[in-house]
Design an enzyme around this catalytic site. Structure first.
Site, PDB file in Angstrom:
ATOM      1  N   CYS A  93       0.974  -1.153  -0.077  1.00 47.87           N
ATOM      2  CA  CYS A  93       0.123   0.045   0.088  1.00 47.87           C
ATOM      3  C   CYS A  93       0.868   1.296  -0.263  1.00 47.87           C
ATOM      4  CB  CYS A  93      -1.045  -0.024   1.187  1.00 47.87           C
ATOM      5  SG  CYS A  93      -2.006   1.436   1.261  1.00 47.87           S
ATOM      6  N   CYS A 137       0.620   4.777   7.094  1.00 47.53           N
ATOM      7  CA  CYS A 137       0.119   4.629   8.263  1.00 47.53           C
ATOM      8  C   CYS A 137       1.119   3.617   9.185  1.00 47.53           C
ATOM      9  CB  CYS A 137      -1.290   3.693   8.233  1.00 47.53           C
ATOM     10  SG  CYS A 137      -2.341   4.478   6.820  1.00 47.53           S
ATOM     11  N   CYS A 152       0.685  -0.040  10.492  1.00 50.03           N
ATOM     12  CA  CYS A 152       0.110  -1.121   9.415  1.00 50.03           C
ATOM     13  C   CYS A 152       0.861  -1.801   8.995  1.00 50.03           C
ATOM     14  CB  CYS A 152      -0.773  -0.277   8.353  1.00 50.03           C
ATOM     15  SG  CYS A 152      -1.691  -1.574   7.422  1.00 50.03           S
ATOM     16  N   CYS A 184     -16.642  -9.078   5.490  1.00 54.36           N
ATOM     17  CA  CYS A 184     -16.038  -7.876   5.181  1.00 54.36           C
ATOM     18  C   CYS A 184     -14.661  -7.880   4.591  1.00 54.36           C
ATOM     19  CB  CYS A 184     -15.787  -7.176   6.722  1.00 54.36           C
ATOM     20  SG  CYS A 184     -15.139  -5.773   6.552  1.00 54.36           S
ATOM     21  N   CYS A 217     -19.775  -5.964   3.526  1.00 52.48           N
ATOM     22  CA  CYS A 217     -19.168  -4.887   3.880  1.00 52.48           C
ATOM     23  C   CYS A 217     -17.511  -4.868   3.056  1.00 52.48           C
ATOM     24  CB  CYS A 217     -18.700  -5.016   5.431  1.00 52.48           C
ATOM     25  SG  CYS A 217     -17.758  -3.694   6.141  1.00 52.48           S
ATOM     26  N   CYS A 252     -19.434   2.130   8.852  1.00 53.47           N
ATOM     27  CA  CYS A 252     -18.720   1.515   9.888  1.00 53.47           C
ATOM     28  C   CYS A 252     -17.500   2.247   9.908  1.00 53.47           C
ATOM     29  CB  CYS A 252     -18.168  -0.008   9.555  1.00 53.47           C
ATOM     30  SG  CYS A 252     -17.187  -0.757  10.667  1.00 53.47           S
ATOM     31  N   ARG A 308     -17.799  -2.460  18.065  1.00 52.62           N
ATOM     32  CA  ARG A 308     -17.109  -3.948  17.873  1.00 52.62           C
ATOM     33  C   ARG A 308     -15.643  -3.978  18.661  1.00 52.62           C
ATOM     34  NH1 ARG A 308     -17.121  -3.996  12.309  1.00 52.62           N
ATOM     35  NH2 ARG A 308     -19.169  -4.861  12.530  1.00 52.62           N
TER      36      ARG A 308
HETATM   37  N1  SAM Z   1      -6.682   0.585   3.209  1.00 54.58           N
HETATM   38  C1  SAM Z   1      -7.975   0.752   3.831  1.00 54.58           C
HETATM   39  C2  SAM Z   1      -7.753   1.988   4.667  1.00 54.58           C
HETATM   40  O1  SAM Z   1      -6.742   2.340   5.536  1.00 54.58           O
HETATM   41  O2  SAM Z   1      -8.807   2.704   5.029  1.00 54.58           O
HETATM   42  C3  SAM Z   1      -8.772  -0.292   4.316  1.00 54.58           C
HETATM   43  C4  SAM Z   1      -7.740  -1.419   5.102  1.00 54.58           C
HETATM   44  S1  SAM Z   1      -7.061  -0.796   6.927  1.00 54.58           S
HETATM   45  C5  SAM Z   1      -5.994  -2.127   7.027  1.00 54.58           C
HETATM   46  C6  SAM Z   1      -8.489  -0.846   7.889  1.00 54.58           C
HETATM   47  C7  SAM Z   1      -8.308  -0.526   9.273  1.00 54.58           C
HETATM   48  O3  SAM Z   1      -7.475  -1.471   9.989  1.00 54.58           O
HETATM   49  C8  SAM Z   1      -7.456   0.767   9.298  1.00 54.58           C
HETATM   50  O4  SAM Z   1      -8.115   1.767   9.274  1.00 54.58           O
HETATM   51  C9  SAM Z   1      -6.960   0.565  11.011  1.00 54.58           C
HETATM   52  O5  SAM Z   1      -8.054   1.189  11.783  1.00 54.58           O
HETATM   53  C10 SAM Z   1      -7.184  -1.160  11.061  1.00 54.58           C
HETATM   54  N2  SAM Z   1      -5.803  -1.407  11.359  1.00 54.58           N
HETATM   55  C11 SAM Z   1      -4.829  -1.703  10.381  1.00 54.58           C
HETATM   56  N3  SAM Z   1      -3.534  -2.090  11.134  1.00 54.58           N
HETATM   57  C12 SAM Z   1      -3.845  -2.345  12.179  1.00 54.58           C
HETATM   58  C13 SAM Z   1      -3.061  -2.704  13.668  1.00 54.58           C
HETATM   59  N4  SAM Z   1      -1.878  -3.020  13.288  1.00 54.58           N
HETATM   60  N5  SAM Z   1      -3.749  -2.593  14.743  1.00 54.58           N
HETATM   61  C14 SAM Z   1      -4.945  -2.210  14.780  1.00 54.58           C
HETATM   62  N6  SAM Z   1      -5.795  -1.979  13.858  1.00 54.58           N
HETATM   63  C15 SAM Z   1      -5.240  -1.890  12.649  1.00 54.58           C
HETATM   64  C1  DTB Z   2     -11.115  -2.463  11.349  1.00 59.10           C
HETATM   65  O1  DTB Z   2     -11.649  -1.468  12.238  1.00 59.10           O
HETATM   66  N1  DTB Z   2     -10.593  -3.553  11.958  1.00 59.10           N
HETATM   67  C2  DTB Z   2     -10.299  -4.370  11.053  1.00 59.10           C
HETATM   68  C3  DTB Z   2     -11.565  -3.901   9.801  1.00 59.10           C
HETATM   69  N2  DTB Z   2     -11.729  -2.588  10.302  1.00 59.10           N
HETATM   70  C4  DTB Z   2     -11.037  -3.753   8.420  1.00 59.10           C
HETATM   71  C5  DTB Z   2      -8.928  -4.668  10.659  1.00 59.10           C
HETATM   72  C6  DTB Z   2      -7.944  -4.695  11.550  1.00 59.10           C
HETATM   73  C7  DTB Z   2      -6.789  -5.075  10.962  1.00 59.10           C
HETATM   74  C8  DTB Z   2      -5.826  -5.325  11.899  1.00 59.10           C
HETATM   75  C9  DTB Z   2      -4.369  -5.676  11.533  1.00 59.10           C
HETATM   76  C10 DTB Z   2      -4.185  -6.749  10.529  1.00 59.10           C
HETATM   77  O2  DTB Z   2      -5.024  -7.854  10.484  1.00 59.10           O
HETATM   78  O3  DTB Z   2      -3.729  -6.389   9.312  1.00 59.10           O
HETATM   79 FE1  SF4 Z   3      -2.656   1.018   3.510  1.00 60.43          FE
HETATM   80 FE2  SF4 Z   3      -2.600  -0.198   5.948  1.00 60.43          FE
HETATM   81 FE3  SF4 Z   3      -2.877   2.555   5.584  1.00 60.43          FE
HETATM   82 FE4  SF4 Z   3      -5.178   0.982   5.057  1.00 60.43          FE
HETATM   83  S1  SF4 Z   3      -4.042   1.118   6.821  1.00 60.43           S
HETATM   84  S2  SF4 Z   3      -4.199   2.830   3.943  1.00 60.43           S
HETATM   85  S3  SF4 Z   3      -3.841  -0.765   4.176  1.00 60.43           S
HETATM   86  S4  SF4 Z   3      -1.222   1.411   4.927  1.00 60.43           S
END
Ligand code: SAM
Ligand code: DTB
Ligand code: SF4
Length: 337
Positions: free
Chosen positions: A66, A70, A73, A110, A141, A201, A276
């Site tokens: 990506c 973030c 992530c 989802c 979702c 959501c 959630r």
């Molecule tokens: N790329 C899209 C975005 O960022 O909107 C969708 C996927 S993103 C992985 C969805 C959500 O997962 C993020 O907004 C964040 O709140 C959550 N998330 C991602 N990595 C995480 C982590 N290491 N711990 C907790 N929540 C996480």
């Molecule tokens: C949300 O708030 N939590 C979920 C879902 N929306 C998409 C994602 C959590 C991702 C946790 C880190 C991972 O597994 O990569």
């Molecule tokens: Fe990309 Fe992860 Fe950020 Fe979503 S949360 S925009 S997957 S870097």
């Protein structure tokens, strides 16, 4: 002091307000723990069956690589995690996973993609995924990053029920966590999603080094949206090796009781939303999860994996539900009270 003596008057009804002031939300956070939990559970019971939990299943339909930065992530190309990248999944693989999720009792499927935003060339396949999952009788979702109004409308037309797009933290702290997009970008996408008639959501992550004021700010912003989110995922940071937040040695895990307070305040501010208990459950004790359910959490992700990190798993969830007398809601029961 007993709960009837609280300085913030306790609501008699699950009243929806969208004029929460930051100081009011901070006052809720500061309440004696028992008073806060009592107030949250009382409000919870005004709308929901306290012993029923909505269960969603997640699938990563496009993994890693990506462009965004973030700092929490695993999927950012800028973070040096050892995640294997995967292209956009085939529709058949998505439908197979959705069938399996339905068999295991999940009511919502989802689909998450590691994108800043979906490209036009991907839309057709995404729309086929939505209509296919919908045809299985599940709620659908997606979380794909930023959407234009046109994309949101197309997804709605294909049968999408919910769009997940998190604000993640307070506006004040956002720049500490992500720099490649702004808080306003997130709010704009939520507006497109709302205007298309999709259910929203939206929630955030706690434990990223933010202050209690930031947690209060996030919840106040969510509650004060023109329409409160239908689902509010509260994620506890999952530390992933190779991400800036994992490398930050001074970052300690959020106090579990502060996590419970965050759930309770979310419930009080958003009395009709599904709150959630999302990422981070894998490392939570049964006692902590039980306190979260007692404070108004009524939705979880099931399965061994979230998007890229481990989740609690079906066996341990079944055992916890049995101990607590909780039941998973069937799809048709998942309506707002
Ligand atoms: N790329 C899209 C975005 O960022 O909107 C969708 C996927 S993103 C992985 C969805 C959500 O997962 C993020 O907004 C964040 O709140 C959550 N998330 C991602 N990595 C995480 C982590 N290491 N711990 C907790 N929540 C996480
Ligand atoms: C949300 O708030 N939590 C979920 C879902 N929306 C998409 C994602 C959590 C991702 C946790 C880190 C991972 O597994 O990569
Ligand atoms: Fe990309 Fe992860 Fe950020 Fe979503 S949360 S925009 S997957 S870097």
């Amino acid at each position: 002091m007993c709960s009837s003596d609280l300085s913030i008057p306790m609501s008699e009804t699950a009243e929806l307000r969208n004029d929460w002031k930051l100081e009011e939300v901070e006052t809720l956070f500061d309440l004696p723990f028992n008073d806060l939990i009592f107030q949250a559970q009382t409000i919870h019971r005004m709308t929901f069956d306290p012993n029923k939990v909505q269960v969603s299943t997640l699938m990563s339909i496009k993994t890693g690589g990506c462009s965004e930065d973030c700092s929490y992530c695993s999927q950012s190309a800028r973070n040096s995690t050892d995640l294997e990248r995967e292209k956009l999944a085939e529709v058949s693989a998505v439908l197979e996973a959705a069938r399996e999720a339905k068999r295991s009792g999940s009511s919502r499927f989802c689909m998450g993609a590691a994108w800043r935003n979906p490209k036009s060339k991907d839309m057709e396949r995404l729309l086929t995924m939505v209509s296919g999952v919908k045809a299985l009788g599940m709620e659908t979702c997606m979380t794909l990053g930023m959407l234009t109004d046109h994309q949101a409308q197309k997804l709605k037309k294909a049968g999408l029920d919910y769009y997940n797009h998190n604000l993640d933290t307070s506006e004040a702290y956002y720049g500490e966590v992500v720099t490649t997009r702004t808080y306003q970008d997130r709010l704009d996408t939520l507006e497109h999603v709302r205007d298309a008639g999709l259910n929203i959501c939206s929630g955030g992550i706690v434990g990223m080094g933010e202050s209690r004021q930031d947690r209060a700010g996030l919840l106040a912003t969510l509650a004060n949206l023109p329409k409160q989110p239908d689902s509010v995922p509260i994620n506890r940071l999952v530390k992933v090796a190779g991400t800036p937040l994992d490398d930050m040695e001074s970052l300690e895990e959020l106090d579990p009781l502060e996590f419970v307070r965050t759930i309770a305040v979310a419930r009080i501010l958003m009395p009709k939303s599904w709150v959630r208990l999302s990422a981070g459950r894998e490392s939570m004790s049964e006692e902590l999860q039980a306190l979260c359910f007692a404070s108004g959490a009524n939705s979880i992700f099931s399965g061994e994996q979230l998007l890229t990190t481990p989740n609690a798993g079906e066996e341990s969830d079944a055992s916890l539900f049995a101990k607590l007398g909780l039941e998973a809601l069937a799809g048709e029961e998942v309506v707002l009270g």
